[in-house]
Write a protein that holds these residues in place. Structure first.
Motif, PDB file in Angstrom:
ATOM      1  N   HIS A 248       0.344  -1.265   0.179  1.00 43.63           N
ATOM      2  CA  HIS A 248       0.184   0.119  -0.336  1.00 43.63           C
ATOM      3  C   HIS A 248       0.179   0.963  -0.086  1.00 43.63           C
ATOM      4  N   VAL A 249       2.088   1.257   0.184  1.00 43.06           N
ATOM      5  CA  VAL A 249       3.417   2.206  -0.007  1.00 43.06           C
ATOM      6  C   VAL A 249       3.720   2.221  -1.017  1.00 43.06           C
ATOM      7  N   PRO A 250       2.824   3.881  -1.632  1.00 42.20           N
ATOM      8  CA  PRO A 250       3.317   4.286  -3.151  1.00 42.20           C
ATOM      9  C   PRO A 250       5.189   4.268  -3.027  1.00 42.20           C
ATOM     10  N   VAL A 251       5.464   4.128  -4.490  1.00 45.76           N
ATOM     11  CA  VAL A 251       6.891   4.150  -4.781  1.00 45.76           C
ATOM     12  C   VAL A 251       6.717   5.413  -5.921  1.00 45.76           C
ATOM     13  N   ILE A 252       6.589   6.804  -5.553  1.00 43.25           N
ATOM     14  CA  ILE A 252       6.812   7.694  -6.848  1.00 43.25           C
ATOM     15  C   ILE A 252       8.316   8.101  -7.422  1.00 43.25           C
ATOM     16  N   PRO A 253       8.647   7.825  -8.739  1.00 50.37           N
ATOM     17  CA  PRO A 253       9.410   8.359  -9.530  1.00 50.37           C
ATOM     18  C   PRO A 253       9.510   9.660  -9.197  1.00 50.37           C
ATOM     19  N   PHE A 254      10.419  10.734  -9.382  1.00 48.09           N
ATOM     20  CA  PHE A 254      10.147  11.567  -9.355  1.00 48.09           C
ATOM     21  C   PHE A 254      11.437  12.759  -9.797  1.00 48.09           C
ATOM     22  N   SER A 255      10.938  13.862 -10.336  1.00 47.36           N
ATOM     23  CA  SER A 255      12.282  14.367 -10.835  1.00 47.36           C
ATOM     24  C   SER A 255      12.237  16.240 -10.156  1.00 47.36           C
ATOM     25  N   ALA A 256      13.022  16.477  -9.715  1.00 51.26           N
ATOM     26  CA  ALA A 256      13.451  18.046  -8.623  1.00 51.26           C
ATOM     27  C   ALA A 256      13.503  18.846 -10.475  1.00 51.26           C
ATOM     28  N   GLU A 257      14.182  18.312 -10.679  1.00 55.73           N
ATOM     29  CA  GLU A 257      14.766  18.886 -11.626  1.00 55.73           C
ATOM     30  C   GLU A 257      13.561  19.486 -12.842  1.00 55.73           C
ATOM     31  N   LYS A 258      13.231  18.058 -13.430  1.00 55.99           N
ATOM     32  CA  LYS A 258      12.354  18.276 -14.399  1.00 55.99           C
ATOM     33  C   LYS A 258      10.715  18.692 -14.045  1.00 55.99           C
ATOM     34  N   GLY A 259      10.296  17.984 -12.848  1.00 58.82           N
ATOM     35  CA  GLY A 259       9.037  18.143 -12.491  1.00 58.82           C
ATOM     36  C   GLY A 259       8.142  16.930 -12.524  1.00 58.82           C
ATOM     37  N   GLU A 260       9.149  15.461 -13.055  1.00 63.81           N
ATOM     38  CA  GLU A 260       7.993  14.372 -13.402  1.00 63.81           C
ATOM     39  C   GLU A 260       7.699  14.078 -11.998  1.00 63.81           C
ATOM     40  N   GLY A 261       6.633  13.555 -11.190  1.00 67.03           N
ATOM     41  CA  GLY A 261       6.343  12.803 -10.223  1.00 67.03           C
ATOM     42  C   GLY A 261       5.369  14.492  -9.192  1.00 67.03           C
ATOM     43  N   LYS A 262       5.681  14.962  -9.587  1.00 67.95           N
ATOM     44  CA  LYS A 262       4.950  16.703  -8.748  1.00 67.95           C
ATOM     45  C   LYS A 262       3.358  16.563  -8.993  1.00 67.95           C
ATOM     46  N   GLN A 263       3.031  16.441  -9.705  1.00 72.40           N
ATOM     47  CA  GLN A 263       1.233  16.175 -10.341  1.00 72.40           C
ATOM     48  C   GLN A 263       0.754  15.071  -8.905  1.00 72.40           C
ATOM     49  N   GLU A 264       1.723  13.834  -9.209  1.00 76.02           N
ATOM     50  CA  GLU A 264       1.311  12.697  -8.369  1.00 76.02           C
ATOM     51  C   GLU A 264       1.606  12.625  -7.086  1.00 76.02           C
ATOM     52  N   LEU A 265       2.536  13.914  -6.522  1.00 74.96           N
ATOM     53  CA  LEU A 265       2.552  13.857  -4.898  1.00 74.96           C
ATOM     54  C   LEU A 265       1.413  14.748  -4.329  1.00 74.96           C
ATOM     55  N   LEU A 266       1.494  15.989  -5.397  1.00 71.44           N
ATOM     56  CA  LEU A 266       0.451  16.891  -5.118  1.00 71.44           C
ATOM     57  C   LEU A 266      -1.061  16.071  -4.828  1.00 71.44           C
ATOM     58  N   GLU A 267      -1.241  14.963  -5.970  1.00 76.26           N
ATOM     59  CA  GLU A 267      -3.063  14.208  -5.596  1.00 76.26           C
ATOM     60  C   GLU A 267      -2.315  13.816  -4.256  1.00 76.26           C
ATOM     61  N   LEU A 268      -1.530  13.202  -3.775  1.00 74.76           N
ATOM     62  CA  LEU A 268      -2.187  12.588  -3.352  1.00 74.76           C
ATOM     63  C   LEU A 268      -2.201  13.212  -1.536  1.00 74.76           C
ATOM     64  N   ILE A 269      -1.363  15.005  -1.238  1.00 74.82           N
ATOM     65  CA  ILE A 269      -1.256  15.322   0.109  1.00 74.82           C
ATOM     66  C   ILE A 269      -2.588  15.842  -0.780  1.00 74.82           C
ATOM     67  N   PHE A 270      -3.068  16.178  -1.282  1.00 73.00           N
ATOM     68  CA  PHE A 270      -4.253  16.946  -1.309  1.00 73.00           C
ATOM     69  C   PHE A 270      -6.021  15.513  -0.629  1.00 73.00           C
ATOM     70  N   ASN A 271      -5.822  14.427  -0.778  1.00 68.94           N
ATOM     71  CA  ASN A 271      -6.321  13.702  -1.187  1.00 68.94           C
ATOM     72  C   ASN A 271      -6.453  13.348   0.369  1.00 68.94           C
ATOM     73  N   HIS A 272      -5.201  13.281   0.996  1.00 66.25           N
ATOM     74  CA  HIS A 272      -4.987  13.178   2.323  1.00 66.25           C
ATOM     75  C   HIS A 272      -5.671  14.086   3.187  1.00 66.25           C
ATOM     76  N   MET A 273      -4.759  14.754   2.743  1.00 67.99           N
ATOM     77  CA  MET A 273      -5.689  16.708   3.408  1.00 67.99           C
ATOM     78  C   MET A 273      -7.336  16.288   3.958  1.00 67.99           C
ATOM     79  N   GLU A 274      -7.818  16.108   3.238  1.00 67.89           N
ATOM     80  CA  GLU A 274      -8.638  15.707   2.497  1.00 67.89           C
ATOM     81  C   GLU A 274      -9.980  14.166   4.041  1.00 67.89           C
ATOM     82  N   GLY A 275      -8.971  13.414   4.358  1.00 65.77           N
ATOM     83  CA  GLY A 275      -9.359  12.781   4.751  1.00 65.77           C
ATOM     84  C   GLY A 275      -9.040  11.441   4.740  1.00 65.77           C
TER      85      GLY A 275
END
Length: 197
Positions: free
Chosen positions: A170-197
């Motif tokens: 159940h723990v996702p591994v998100i491929p991410f590039s701080a340099e290029k922005g890959e994975g950013k959308q996926e991580l933000l969606e996870l953050i916002f989903n958990h904010m809503e409980g």
């Protein structure tokens, strides 16, 4: 939930548990080794160049730093670990501070562990990952520096991260590039989903 990521402010550096905000806003906590690009990942999420200070020398974040986003959630930046040039006393102080943070189970909404996609996670990464898993709170691993990998290395490297950290399914591994922005959308969606409980 709509969050304006441009409304980001640094609110405090906590040196002891009494400094931790306890105002019931969601807290998304970021952990990672000193040179893994933690500040860069936070900066990428917020579309800022150097909002979370990117230190020229690793191990510069010695407190727990709080960034308040749109008055709706905190991004919590834990001190980087595993950097050799820090004294044992300082390292012990960091460990105590981080343990104090995790001891208060009311604080964390979502844990984010940042690892280097190019390398096998270290023993310190494993300790941190286990810390997150014991909280029973939602947790995600971000494999940063994706842009430094060949296409053929991505899948096996992500699998190596999962295997080394012994992550439950159940723990996702998100491929991410701080340099290029890959994975950013996926991580933000996870953050916002958990904010809503």
């Amino acid at each position: 939930m709509k969050v304006n990521l441009n409304q980001a402010e640094f609110v405090r550096s906590a040196a002891k548990p009494a400094d931790f905000p306890r105002d019931t806003l969601p807290q998304v906590v970021f952990a990672g080794r000193s040179n893994v690009g933690k500040s860069s990942v936070i900066n990428r999420l917020l579309n800022r160049k150097n909002f979370a200070r990117v230190g020229s020398a690793p191990g510069k974040t010695t407190h727990i730093n709080y960034f308040l986003i749109d008055k709706q959630l905190y991004l919590v930046d834990l001190p980087g670990y595993g950097y050799a040039k820090v004294s044992m006393a300082e390292r012990a102080r960091w460990a105590k501070l981080i343990e104090g943070w995790f001891a208060d189970t009311s604080l964390m909404t979502l844990g984010v562990l940042i690892v280097d996609a190019r390398h096998k996670p270290t023993a310190d990464d494993k300790v941190m990952s286990d810390f997150f898993l014991t909280t029973d709170k939602p947790y995600v691993v971000v494999a940063n520096k994706l842009d430094k990998l060949k296409k053929s290395e991505i899948v096996p490297n992500l699998q190596r991260v999962r295997d080394t950290l012994e992550l439950p399914d159940h723990v996702p591994v998100i491929p991410f590039s701080a340099e290029k922005g890959e994975g950013k959308q996926e991580l933000l969606e996870l953050i916002f989903n958990h904010m809503e409980g």
